[in-house]
Structures are given as C-alpha cells and as structure tokens.
Design an enzyme around this catalytic site. Structure first.
Site, PDB file in Angstrom:
ATOM      1  N   ARG A  25       0.814  -1.219   0.000  1.00 13.56           N
ATOM      2  CA  ARG A  25       0.000   0.000   0.000  1.00 13.56           C
ATOM      3  C   ARG A  25       0.851   1.275   0.000  1.00 13.56           C
ATOM      4  O   ARG A  25       1.976   1.263   0.479  1.00 13.56           O
ATOM      5  CB  ARG A  25      -0.838   0.065   1.280  1.00 13.56           C
ATOM      6  CG  ARG A  25      -2.043  -0.778   1.275  1.00 13.56           C
ATOM      7  CD  ARG A  25      -3.027  -0.286   2.327  1.00 13.56           C
ATOM      8  NE  ARG A  25      -2.699  -0.651   3.691  1.00 13.56           N
ATOM      9  CZ  ARG A  25      -3.283  -0.088   4.746  1.00 13.56           C
ATOM     10  NH1 ARG A  25      -4.177   0.880   4.581  1.00 13.56           N
ATOM     11  NH2 ARG A  25      -2.968  -0.484   5.966  1.00 13.56           N
ATOM     12  N   ARG A  78      -6.213  -1.997   1.911  1.00 13.35           N
ATOM     13  CA  ARG A  78      -5.622  -3.251   1.429  1.00 13.35           C
ATOM     14  C   ARG A  78      -6.383  -3.773   0.214  1.00 13.35           C
ATOM     15  O   ARG A  78      -5.803  -4.352  -0.701  1.00 13.35           O
ATOM     16  CB  ARG A  78      -5.602  -4.291   2.556  1.00 13.35           C
ATOM     17  CG  ARG A  78      -4.620  -3.957   3.687  1.00 13.35           C
ATOM     18  CD  ARG A  78      -4.645  -5.045   4.738  1.00 13.35           C
ATOM     19  NE  ARG A  78      -3.760  -4.794   5.869  1.00 13.35           N
ATOM     20  CZ  ARG A  78      -4.044  -4.015   6.910  1.00 13.35           C
ATOM     21  NH1 ARG A  78      -5.186  -3.345   6.927  1.00 13.35           N
ATOM     22  NH2 ARG A  78      -3.192  -3.888   7.912  1.00 13.35           N
ATOM     23  N   ASN A 100      -2.623  -7.849  -6.969  1.00 14.58           N
ATOM     24  CA  ASN A 100      -2.140  -8.991  -6.192  1.00 14.58           C
ATOM     25  C   ASN A 100      -2.960 -10.274  -6.398  1.00 14.58           C
ATOM     26  O   ASN A 100      -2.424 -11.381  -6.277  1.00 14.58           O
ATOM     27  CB  ASN A 100      -2.086  -8.630  -4.706  1.00 14.58           C
ATOM     28  CG  ASN A 100      -0.965  -7.639  -4.424  1.00 14.58           C
ATOM     29  OD1 ASN A 100      -0.173  -7.322  -5.307  1.00 14.58           O
ATOM     30  ND2 ASN A 100      -0.885  -7.147  -3.206  1.00 14.58           N
ATOM     31  N   ASP A 155      -0.754  -8.882  13.418  1.00 12.30           N
ATOM     32  CA  ASP A 155      -1.807  -8.289  14.263  1.00 12.30           C
ATOM     33  C   ASP A 155      -1.604  -8.695  15.719  1.00 12.30           C
ATOM     34  O   ASP A 155      -1.792  -7.893  16.631  1.00 12.30           O
ATOM     35  CB  ASP A 155      -3.191  -8.730  13.768  1.00 12.30           C
ATOM     36  CG  ASP A 155      -3.413  -8.354  12.316  1.00 12.30           C
ATOM     37  OD1 ASP A 155      -3.071  -7.219  11.950  1.00 12.30           O
ATOM     38  OD2 ASP A 155      -3.903  -9.201  11.542  1.00 12.30           O
ATOM     39  N   HIS A 190      -7.784  -9.687   8.292  1.00 14.46           N
ATOM     40  CA  HIS A 190      -6.583  -8.852   8.336  1.00 14.46           C
ATOM     41  C   HIS A 190      -6.782  -7.569   7.524  1.00 14.46           C
ATOM     42  O   HIS A 190      -6.113  -7.344   6.521  1.00 14.46           O
ATOM     43  CB  HIS A 190      -5.369  -9.641   7.819  1.00 14.46           C
ATOM     44  CG  HIS A 190      -4.118  -8.811   7.819  1.00 14.46           C
ATOM     45  ND1 HIS A 190      -3.511  -8.367   8.964  1.00 14.46           N
ATOM     46  CD2 HIS A 190      -3.395  -8.277   6.797  1.00 14.46           C
ATOM     47  CE1 HIS A 190      -2.468  -7.630   8.673  1.00 14.46           C
ATOM     48  NE2 HIS A 190      -2.369  -7.551   7.347  1.00 14.46           N
TER      49      HIS A 190
HETATM   50  N1  LIG Z   1      -0.188 -10.243   5.976  1.00 11.82           N
HETATM   51  C1  LIG Z   1       0.360  -9.178   6.519  1.00 11.82           C
HETATM   52  O1  LIG Z   1       0.256  -8.959   7.718  1.00 11.82           O
HETATM   53  C2  LIG Z   1       1.122  -8.216   5.684  1.00 11.82           C
HETATM   54  C3  LIG Z   1       1.086  -8.275   4.329  1.00 11.82           C
HETATM   55  N2  LIG Z   1       1.806  -7.404   3.538  1.00 11.82           N
HETATM   56  C4  LIG Z   1       1.708  -7.547   2.092  1.00 11.82           C
HETATM   57  O2  LIG Z   1       2.848  -8.242   1.602  1.00 11.82           O
HETATM   58  C5  LIG Z   1       3.021  -7.931   0.209  1.00 11.82           C
HETATM   59  C6  LIG Z   1       4.485  -7.632  -0.096  1.00 11.82           C
HETATM   60  O3  LIG Z   1       4.892  -6.469   0.562  1.00 11.82           O
HETATM   61  P1  LIG Z   1       6.391  -5.893   0.388  1.00 11.82           P
HETATM   62  O4  LIG Z   1       7.366  -6.984   0.540  1.00 11.82           O
HETATM   63  O5  LIG Z   1       6.498  -4.696   1.237  1.00 11.82           O
HETATM   64  O6  LIG Z   1       6.353  -5.449  -1.139  1.00 11.82           O
HETATM   65  P2  LIG Z   1       7.612  -5.252  -2.149  1.00 11.82           P
HETATM   66  O7  LIG Z   1       7.090  -4.553  -3.335  1.00 11.82           O
HETATM   67  O8  LIG Z   1       8.750  -4.664  -1.412  1.00 11.82           O
HETATM   68  O9  LIG Z   1       8.023  -6.750  -2.512  1.00 11.82           O
HETATM   69  C7  LIG Z   1       7.178  -7.565  -3.245  1.00 11.82           C
HETATM   70  C8  LIG Z   1       8.032  -8.506  -4.046  1.00 11.82           C
HETATM   71  O10 LIG Z   1       7.143  -9.356  -4.780  1.00 11.82           O
HETATM   72  C9  LIG Z   1       7.763  -9.584  -6.018  1.00 11.82           C
HETATM   73  N3  LIG Z   1       6.796 -10.092  -6.992  1.00 11.82           N
HETATM   74  C10 LIG Z   1       5.900  -9.420  -7.730  1.00 11.82           C
HETATM   75  N4  LIG Z   1       5.237 -10.263  -8.532  1.00 11.82           N
HETATM   76  C11 LIG Z   1       5.721 -11.492  -8.282  1.00 11.82           C
HETATM   77  C12 LIG Z   1       5.457 -12.776  -8.799  1.00 11.82           C
HETATM   78  N5  LIG Z   1       4.545 -12.964  -9.759  1.00 11.82           N
HETATM   79  N6  LIG Z   1       6.170 -13.809  -8.314  1.00 11.82           N
HETATM   80  C13 LIG Z   1       7.090 -13.621  -7.358  1.00 11.82           C
HETATM   81  N7  LIG Z   1       7.386 -12.435  -6.835  1.00 11.82           N
HETATM   82  C14 LIG Z   1       6.713 -11.385  -7.301  1.00 11.82           C
HETATM   83  C15 LIG Z   1       8.383  -8.262  -6.405  1.00 11.82           C
HETATM   84  O11 LIG Z   1       9.385  -8.424  -7.403  1.00 11.82           O
HETATM   85  C16 LIG Z   1       8.940  -7.804  -5.071  1.00 11.82           C
HETATM   86  O12 LIG Z   1      10.283  -8.233  -4.903  1.00 11.82           O
HETATM   87  C17 LIG Z   1       2.076  -6.772  -0.061  1.00 11.82           C
HETATM   88  O13 LIG Z   1       0.909  -7.244  -0.707  1.00 11.82           O
HETATM   89  C18 LIG Z   1       1.720  -6.257   1.317  1.00 11.82           C
HETATM   90  O14 LIG Z   1       0.483  -5.594   1.366  1.00 11.82           O
HETATM   91  C19 LIG Z   1       2.613  -6.459   4.114  1.00 11.82           C
HETATM   92  C20 LIG Z   1       2.699  -6.368   5.480  1.00 11.82           C
HETATM   93  C21 LIG Z   1       1.932  -7.189   6.366  1.00 11.82           C
HETATM   94  O1  LIG Z   2      -1.054  -2.298   6.112  1.00 11.95           O
HETATM   95  C1  LIG Z   2      -0.595  -2.855   5.089  1.00 11.95           C
HETATM   96  O2  LIG Z   2      -0.879  -2.533   3.933  1.00 11.95           O
HETATM   97  C2  LIG Z   2       0.329  -4.002   5.297  1.00 11.95           C
HETATM   98  C3  LIG Z   2      -0.255  -4.884   6.315  1.00 11.95           C
HETATM   99  O3  LIG Z   2      -1.073  -5.729   6.042  1.00 11.95           O
HETATM  100  C4  LIG Z   2       0.082  -4.626   7.715  1.00 11.95           C
HETATM  101  O4  LIG Z   2       1.049  -3.922   8.011  1.00 11.95           O
HETATM  102  O5  LIG Z   2      -0.655  -5.135   8.570  1.00 11.95           O
END
Ligand SMILES: NC(=O)C1=CN([C@@H]2O[C@H](COP(=O)(O)OP(=O)(O)OC[C@H]3O[C@@H](n4cnc5c(N)ncnc54)[C@H](O)[C@@H]3O)[C@@H](O)[C@H]2O)C=CC1
Ligand SMILES: O=C([O-])CC(=O)C(=O)O
Length: 341
Positions: free
Chosen positions: A109, A115, A122, A178, A205
């Site tokens: 984001r 999200r 995504n 969380d 989430h």
């Molecule tokens: N579940 C949770 O609590 C959380 C979830 N997230 C989510 O995690 C995701 C990633 O976040 P960041 O690492 O900060 O983003 P980022 O942009 O730094 O890294 C994402 C990576 O995914 C790769 N990617 C893109 N398409 C791909 C594919 N088809 N196959 C393999 N890799 C691919 C990119 O090349 C990049 O290296 C986001 O959707 C974010 O919202 C983030 C924080 C908490």
């Molecule tokens: O807030 C976001 O977009 C990433 C996330 O899911 C978190 O930090 O909990």
C-alpha cells in the site's frame, strides 16, 4: 559402521528418515520456499528463515533480484542451503519438494489506499503462484502474506480446489503481525513485560475485521473501557500507521518479516510433531458462519490440527465481531468470484 547397519536393515522410508536424523541431529529436513523473496518483506524474511535451524533448504524465488539476495544470505554459516530462482521458468524448481511455501509477493500500500485497493494486482499474482504450487508441491503448507489476505486466501483455496488438491488444513492467512502489534500495544498500556503477553486476534486482516480480544489478554490488567477501545483501534490501524510513517515507501516489512518468521517456525514445529503449537491464523473455519476466519489454531503434522473456539468475549468484542462480518464476507466472496471467472 553404525550408519551402515542401520541403512541396510531398514525400508527406504526409514532409511531416509535415519539419514536425516544422522546428518542433522534428529531434526528432519525441511525445504522452505519464499515467493517474493527479493522484496521489502522477502529479504528480511529470507534472513530470518536462514537463521532457523529447522530449515535445511531455503528456496528464494522472485521475478527479479533473487541471485543477489541468495548469494548474500547464503554466506551465513547456518544449517540451510540457499538457492535463488528468478523468473517464471524457474518457479517449478523453486517449489519442488517444498514443505512450506511463504508468499509475500505483490504490491504494498501507499498512503490513502486500503488493502483492498491492492486486489487488482495482487489477486492475479497469487492466482498464478498458487497454480504453480498445486502443480509442483501440492502437499506443502502455504503461508499467505500478500494482501488483501481476506481475499487472497479464498483465491488460493479456489485455485487449489480447481486443481483437485485442496486441503483446508494446509492453507493459512498470516495474521501474526496483528498479534505482534496487539501484544506490543497492550504491554505498553498495561505496564507488563511484553515477552509475557498473550493476546488472541480474530476475524481477518484489514481494518475493522482485525479484532483483538483484550478481554482474554494475559497477564490480566484492569484497563478502562476507553483504553481498551483505543488499543483495539490502534491494532486495527497498525498497518496504516506504518504506511503513513513510510510516506509512500511501502508498508510494514521488518515487523512483518519477524511475524512471518514466527508463524513459519510454528508451522515447521507442528510438521515436526512438536505438541501444543498454537497460533492465530486466518483459515477455513466453521466457528462462525463465515467460511474463512482468523482464530487460534493448533498446528500439527498435517497443518491445522484444530481450530479453537473463540472463548468468552466482552460485550465490546461481541459488537466488534458482528460489525466485522459484512466486510469479511464480501472480501471472501470477491476472492472466490475472481478465482472462478
Ligand atoms: N499479511 C500481513 O500482515 C502483511 C502483508 N503485507 C503484504 O505483503 C506484500 C508484499 O509487501 P512488500 O514486501 O512490502 O512489497 P515489495 O514490493 O517490497 O516486494 C514484493 C516482491 O514481490 C515480487 N513479486 C511481484 N510479482 C511477483 C510474482 N509474480 N512472483 C514472485 N514475486 C513477485 C516483487 O518483485 C517484489 O520483490 C504486499 O501485498 C503487502 O500488502 C505487508 C505487510 C503485512
Ligand atoms: O497495512 C498494510 O498494507 C500491510 C499490512 O497488512 C500490515 O502492516 O498489517
């Protein structure tokens, strides 16, 4: 000598188990694949999984930059072998033989976004990666980090159903961050040592679907209704707090890598037969009328061993539970619809 005798007198399955035990001091071999391993979460998560002695093989996949990450992490003198895989053509090799696949692939984001605003990009990424998991490592546990988790987990389930290998015990939405936040914020207000704190977080989430159950928090503290309301809101808005602080440079990565590594470790312990491993996770569920719901889950050799009851809720939490259902339901339906169109 001892080794030869054991090997000769055993079936092949037993032999391989013994070889594993002999080579690694009775810790089984486990391959962990990270998809999105070169990203903001992927890199520190790769580091933390490299430090985990339960991992014997660490497979780092991304569409770009994985050779560098793998070379870097691979120099750390811990148990696992590290291999980097880049691009679609190498996805099969990255996944083959994986016991656990962690998915932080996709866009994060920026300020002002929800999200759900990430869905359009995504959902497609998750769909493709899950189709490959179905093909190349259908028995692996899957830890979904990519947002919106409330929808990406149902997407994964539908893709797996279509492929005929869906096992609801093996699919997890990672909501550990969380819980990590709820523990930190609660410890601050309750003035108790953070390492001793436990707080279940249920629902989903995103925003109001994140429902921390501070009435069940331990050690108990006598916090006022106003403080509990503020703690709940801060936990629900924790992701947004980080997104705003990063001011356009992404969302939580370091705390997420920590949370992801914690949850992956719990999954590996469960696979290895460690008893009483309990963590909150967003899974297929029948404890409410919603088909996916986050709650405490007991982890075992096959993944989810038991989805635990919610336990007693305060009136405030009961209201929160009813309030989150419409949004969570529509996010689940959105994911299911996308996967089937
Ligand atoms: N579940 C949770 O609590 C959380 C979830 N997230 C989510 O995690 C995701 C990633 O976040 P960041 O690492 O900060 O983003 P980022 O942009 O730094 O890294 C994402 C990576 O995914 C790769 N990617 C893109 N398409 C791909 C594919 N088809 N196959 C393999 N890799 C691919 C990119 O090349 C990049 O290296 C986001 O959707 C974010 O919202 C983030 C924080 C908490
Ligand atoms: O807030 C976001 O977009 C990433 C996330 O899911 C978190 O930090 O909990």
């Amino acid at each position: 000598m001892f080794r030869c005798m054991l090997v000769r007198s055993s079936s092949s399955a037993k032999q391989s188990l013994m070889r594993r035990n002999l080579s690694s001091g009775s810790v089984p071999e486990r391959k962990v694949a990270i998809l999105g391993a070169a990203g903001g979460i992927g890199q520190p998560l790769a580091l933390l999984m490299k430090l985990n002695p339960l991992v014997s093989s660490l497979s780092l996949y991304d569409i770009a930059n994985t050779p560098g990450v793998a070379a870097d992490v691979g120099h750390i003198n811990t148990r696992s072998e590290v291999v980097g895989y880049m691009g679609d053509d190498n996805l099969a090799k990255a996944l083959e033989g994986a016991d656990l696949v962690i998915i932080p692939a996709g866009v994060p984001r920026k300020p002002g976004m929800t999200r759900d605003d990430l869905f359009n990009i995504n959902a497609g990424i998750v769909k493709n990666l899950c189709s490959a998991i179905a093909k190349y490592c259908p028995h692996a546990l899957v830890n979904m980090i990519s947002n919106p988790v409330n929808s990406t987990v149902p997407i994964a389930a539908e893709i797996f159903k279509k492929a005929g290998m869906y096992d609801e015990k093996k699919l997890f939405g990672v909501t550990t961050l969380d819980v990590v936040r709820a523990k930190t914020f609660y410890a601050g207000k309750a003035n108790v040592p953070v390492a001793e704190v436990n707080v279940p977080v249920i629902g989903g989430h995103a925003g109001v679907t994140i429902l921390p159950l501070f009435s069940q928090a331990t050690p108990q503290a006598n916090l006022s209704g106003d403080v509990l309301t503020a703690l709940t809101k801060r936990t629900q808005d924790g992701g947004t707090e980080v997104v705003e602080a990063k001011a356009g440079k992404g969302s939580a990565t370091l705390s997420m890598a920590y949370a992801g590594a914690l949850f992956a470790d719990a999954c590996l312990k469960g696979l290895n037969g460690v008893p009483d491993v309990v963590e909150c996770s967003y899974v297929q569920s029948t404890i409410t009328e919603l088909p996916f719901f986050a709650s405490k889950v007991r982890l075992g050799k096959n993944g989810v061993e038991e989805v635990l009851d919610l336990g007693p809720l305060s009136d405030f939490e009961k209201e929160g539970l009813e309030a989150l259902k419409p949004e969570l339901k529509s996010s689940i339906e959105k994911g299911v619809k996308f996967a089937n169109q």
